[in-house]
Design a protein around this motif. Structure first.
Motif, PDB file in Angstrom:
ATOM      1  N   ASN A 212      -6.590   8.005   7.165  1.00  0.00           N
ATOM      2  CA  ASN A 212      -7.017   8.132   5.766  1.00  0.00           C
ATOM      3  C   ASN A 212      -5.853   7.845   4.818  1.00  0.00           C
ATOM      4  OD1 ASN A 212      -9.627   8.838   6.466  1.00  0.00           O
ATOM      5  ND2 ASN A 212      -9.246  11.047   6.350  1.00  0.00           N
ATOM      6  N   ARG A 213      -4.643   8.248   5.223  1.00  0.00           N
ATOM      7  CA  ARG A 213      -3.475   8.032   4.374  1.00  0.00           C
ATOM      8  C   ARG A 213      -3.158   6.547   4.261  1.00  0.00           C
ATOM      9  NH1 ARG A 213      -1.098   8.093   0.231  1.00  0.00           N
ATOM     10  NH2 ARG A 213       1.127   8.522   0.042  1.00  0.00           N
ATOM     11  N   ILE A 214      -3.345   5.791   5.332  1.00  0.00           N
ATOM     12  CA  ILE A 214      -3.152   4.335   5.286  1.00  0.00           C
ATOM     13  C   ILE A 214      -4.076   3.721   4.231  1.00  0.00           C
ATOM     14  CG2 ILE A 214      -3.656   2.202   6.549  1.00  0.00           C
ATOM     15  CD1 ILE A 214      -1.139   3.069   7.615  1.00  0.00           C
ATOM     16  N   CYS A 230      -4.580  -7.799   5.920  1.00  0.00           N
ATOM     17  CA  CYS A 230      -4.798  -7.982   7.351  1.00  0.00           C
ATOM     18  C   CYS A 230      -4.593  -6.640   8.048  1.00  0.00           C
ATOM     19  CB  CYS A 230      -3.831  -9.017   7.920  1.00  0.00           C
ATOM     20  SG  CYS A 230      -4.048  -9.328   9.693  1.00  0.00           S
ATOM     21  N   VAL A 231      -5.464  -6.340   8.987  1.00  0.00           N
ATOM     22  CA  VAL A 231      -5.331  -5.141   9.815  1.00  0.00           C
ATOM     23  C   VAL A 231      -5.216  -5.576  11.273  1.00  0.00           C
ATOM     24  CG1 VAL A 231      -6.526  -3.085  10.672  1.00  0.00           C
ATOM     25  CG2 VAL A 231      -6.508  -3.585   8.226  1.00  0.00           C
ATOM     26  N   GLU A 238     -11.427   0.674  17.576  1.00  0.00           N
ATOM     27  CA  GLU A 238     -12.383   1.387  16.728  1.00  0.00           C
ATOM     28  C   GLU A 238     -11.726   1.920  15.464  1.00  0.00           C
ATOM     29  OE1 GLU A 238     -15.418   5.238  16.978  1.00  0.00           O
ATOM     30  OE2 GLU A 238     -14.695   4.294  18.829  1.00  0.00           O
ATOM     31  N   ASP A 239     -10.570   2.561  15.599  1.00  0.00           N
ATOM     32  CA  ASP A 239      -9.876   3.110  14.427  1.00  0.00           C
ATOM     33  C   ASP A 239      -9.463   2.000  13.457  1.00  0.00           C
ATOM     34  OD1 ASP A 239     -10.096   5.721  15.221  1.00  0.00           O
ATOM     35  OD2 ASP A 239      -8.081   5.855  16.079  1.00  0.00           O
ATOM     36  N   SER A 240      -8.980   0.892  13.999  1.00  0.00           N
ATOM     37  CA  SER A 240      -8.521  -0.193  13.128  1.00  0.00           C
ATOM     38  C   SER A 240      -9.689  -0.841  12.392  1.00  0.00           C
ATOM     39  CB  SER A 240      -7.738  -1.238  13.926  1.00  0.00           C
ATOM     40  OG  SER A 240      -8.551  -1.837  14.912  1.00  0.00           O
ATOM     41  N   VAL A 243     -10.569   1.376   9.411  1.00  0.00           N
ATOM     42  CA  VAL A 243      -9.600   1.190   8.324  1.00  0.00           C
ATOM     43  C   VAL A 243      -9.847  -0.142   7.623  1.00  0.00           C
ATOM     44  CG1 VAL A 243      -7.147   0.790   7.820  1.00  0.00           C
ATOM     45  CG2 VAL A 243      -7.833   2.686   9.310  1.00  0.00           C
ATOM     46  N   TYR A 244     -10.052  -1.181   8.407  1.00  0.00           N
ATOM     47  CA  TYR A 244     -10.316  -2.517   7.857  1.00  0.00           C
ATOM     48  C   TYR A 244     -11.555  -2.514   6.963  1.00  0.00           C
ATOM     49  CZ  TYR A 244     -11.768  -7.431   7.830  1.00  0.00           C
ATOM     50  OH  TYR A 244     -12.176  -8.693   7.447  1.00  0.00           O
ATOM     51  N   ASN A 245     -12.621  -1.916   7.442  1.00  0.00           N
ATOM     52  CA  ASN A 245     -13.883  -1.915   6.688  1.00  0.00           C
ATOM     53  C   ASN A 245     -13.774  -1.139   5.389  1.00  0.00           C
ATOM     54  OD1 ASN A 245     -15.295  -3.510   8.537  1.00  0.00           O
ATOM     55  ND2 ASN A 245     -15.921  -1.741   9.765  1.00  0.00           N
ATOM     56  N   GLN A 246     -12.940  -0.104   5.369  1.00  0.00           N
ATOM     57  CA  GLN A 246     -12.751   0.660   4.139  1.00  0.00           C
ATOM     58  C   GLN A 246     -11.937  -0.120   3.110  1.00  0.00           C
ATOM     59  OE1 GLN A 246     -11.586   4.497   6.428  1.00  0.00           O
ATOM     60  NE2 GLN A 246     -12.213   5.222   4.412  1.00  0.00           N
ATOM     61  N   ILE A 247     -10.848  -0.727   3.551  1.00  0.00           N
ATOM     62  CA  ILE A 247      -9.940  -1.385   2.604  1.00  0.00           C
ATOM     63  C   ILE A 247     -10.521  -2.694   2.078  1.00  0.00           C
ATOM     64  CG2 ILE A 247      -7.630  -2.374   2.291  1.00  0.00           C
ATOM     65  CD1 ILE A 247      -6.644  -0.428   4.454  1.00  0.00           C
ATOM     66  N   LYS A 248     -11.220  -3.433   2.902  1.00  0.00           N
ATOM     67  CA  LYS A 248     -11.691  -4.758   2.485  1.00  0.00           C
ATOM     68  C   LYS A 248     -12.694  -4.695   1.328  1.00  0.00           C
ATOM     69  CE  LYS A 248     -15.666  -5.564   5.532  1.00  0.00           C
ATOM     70  NZ  LYS A 248     -16.269  -6.456   6.541  1.00  0.00           N
ATOM     71  N   LYS A 249     -13.275  -3.522   1.105  1.00  0.00           N
ATOM     72  CA  LYS A 249     -14.249  -3.362   0.012  1.00  0.00           C
ATOM     73  C   LYS A 249     -13.577  -3.319  -1.358  1.00  0.00           C
ATOM     74  CE  LYS A 249     -17.261  -0.535   2.971  1.00  0.00           C
ATOM     75  NZ  LYS A 249     -17.778   0.839   3.192  1.00  0.00           N
TER      76      LYS A 249
END
Length: 283
Positions: A212-214, A230-231, A238-240, A243-249
């Motif tokens: 979450n902090r990332i 880029c992730v 799964e974790d990456s 993170v990718y799906n959250q940030i790309k939005k």
């Protein structure tokens, strides 16, 4: 007329498509077990490294002098007049000295060696941006002068599953180790652009909070900057992806790529569980 070669190493995690499009030359690290040796990204996969870690943690070695000599000899025969070499952070490796020694045997190729002070796609993005400048026809001196500005636009952070492998590999730098492990503290790791070594950017308790902090760090950068994102991961698909799906939005993400696995040799030092984020500011 200048003919410029672009060289990097196998930890840059560039896609085969990008390497082929810009004709990037790759020097390969080596992964060494007690009874066998592999060439990074050639005859070993990240999965092999992680699957065998409970039996043996291998060591790593620089690209061989023979490989460097072969590359520069090939460049000479192909009529290259200049070479730009962009490497893994000098705070983590001695590859710069190796390339320098070999390049001095080829004085007819004017060679510039640049320390990316980064890893993985942090290094790879600098290489790709440099490749674009070469393709545009920009001259050698102008490209070299632009490299520090490219690096300043780069942001890289990662978390690991355990600090055990960074400690064993001597790559832990300024990241606190034993006490953090006992308290289940998960550092957010970045690279110091002065000495090129890892340092603790922030720390939280527990895996979920570290991921979450990332995302929070990404949001704080993207609040004021439009960036490419880029992730990548090391045995943490799964974790990456989460993170990718959250940030790309985020509306200031101009393009997003899921880079997949980091190189096998990087996996040797980080161990399973790495999730890495790279942001590159758009001009």
């Amino acid at each position: 007329m200048e003919k410029i070669a672009l060289i990097t190493d196998s930890t840059s995690d560039m896609t085969k498509e990008t390497v082929g499009r810009y004709d990037v030359k790759i020097l390969h690290y080596r992964i060494i077990y007690k009874d066998r040796e592999f060439t990074d990204r050639i005859n070993i996969t990240p999965k092999y490294v992680y699957d065998n870690m409970d039996r043996e943690i291998p060591t790593s070695s620089l690209p061989s002098i023979d490989e460097m000599e072969s590359l520069f000899n090939s460049l000479q025969h192909q009529g290259y007049t200049h070479a730009i070499v962009i490497t893994l952070s000098g705070g983590l490796t001695g590859i710069l000295n190796g390339v320098k020694l070999v390049s001095e045997n080829y004085p007819q190729i004017k060679t510039y060696i640049y320390d990316s002070k980064s890893i993985s796609m942090g290094e790879g993005i600098i290489v790709e941006e440099c490749a674009k400048l070469i393709k545009k026809g920009m001259n050698f001196d102008e490209i070299v002068s632009r490299l520090p500005a490219l690096r300043k636009r780069l942001h890289l952070y990662f978390v690991v599953g355990t600090l055990e492998y960074l400690k064993k590999g001597g790559r832990i730098g300024k990241v606190a180790g034993t006490i953090a492990e006992l308290l289940n503290i998960k550092p957010i790791v970045a690279i110091d652009t002065n000495d090129g070594k890892y340092f603790t950017y922030d720390k939280v308790r527990g895996r979920k909070k570290s991921l979450n902090r990332i995302v929070e760090i990404a949001d704080s950068i993207l609040k004021n900057k439009k960036c490419r994102m880029c992730v990548l991961h090391g045995c943490a698909l799964e974790d990456s992806q989460k993170v990718y799906n959250q940030i790309k939005k985020h509306p200031n993400v101009v393009s997003a790529s899921f880079g997949g696995d980091i190189s096998p040799v990087a996996g040797v030092h980080s161990g399973p569980g790495l999730v890495g984020l790279v942001l590159f500011e758009e001009e």
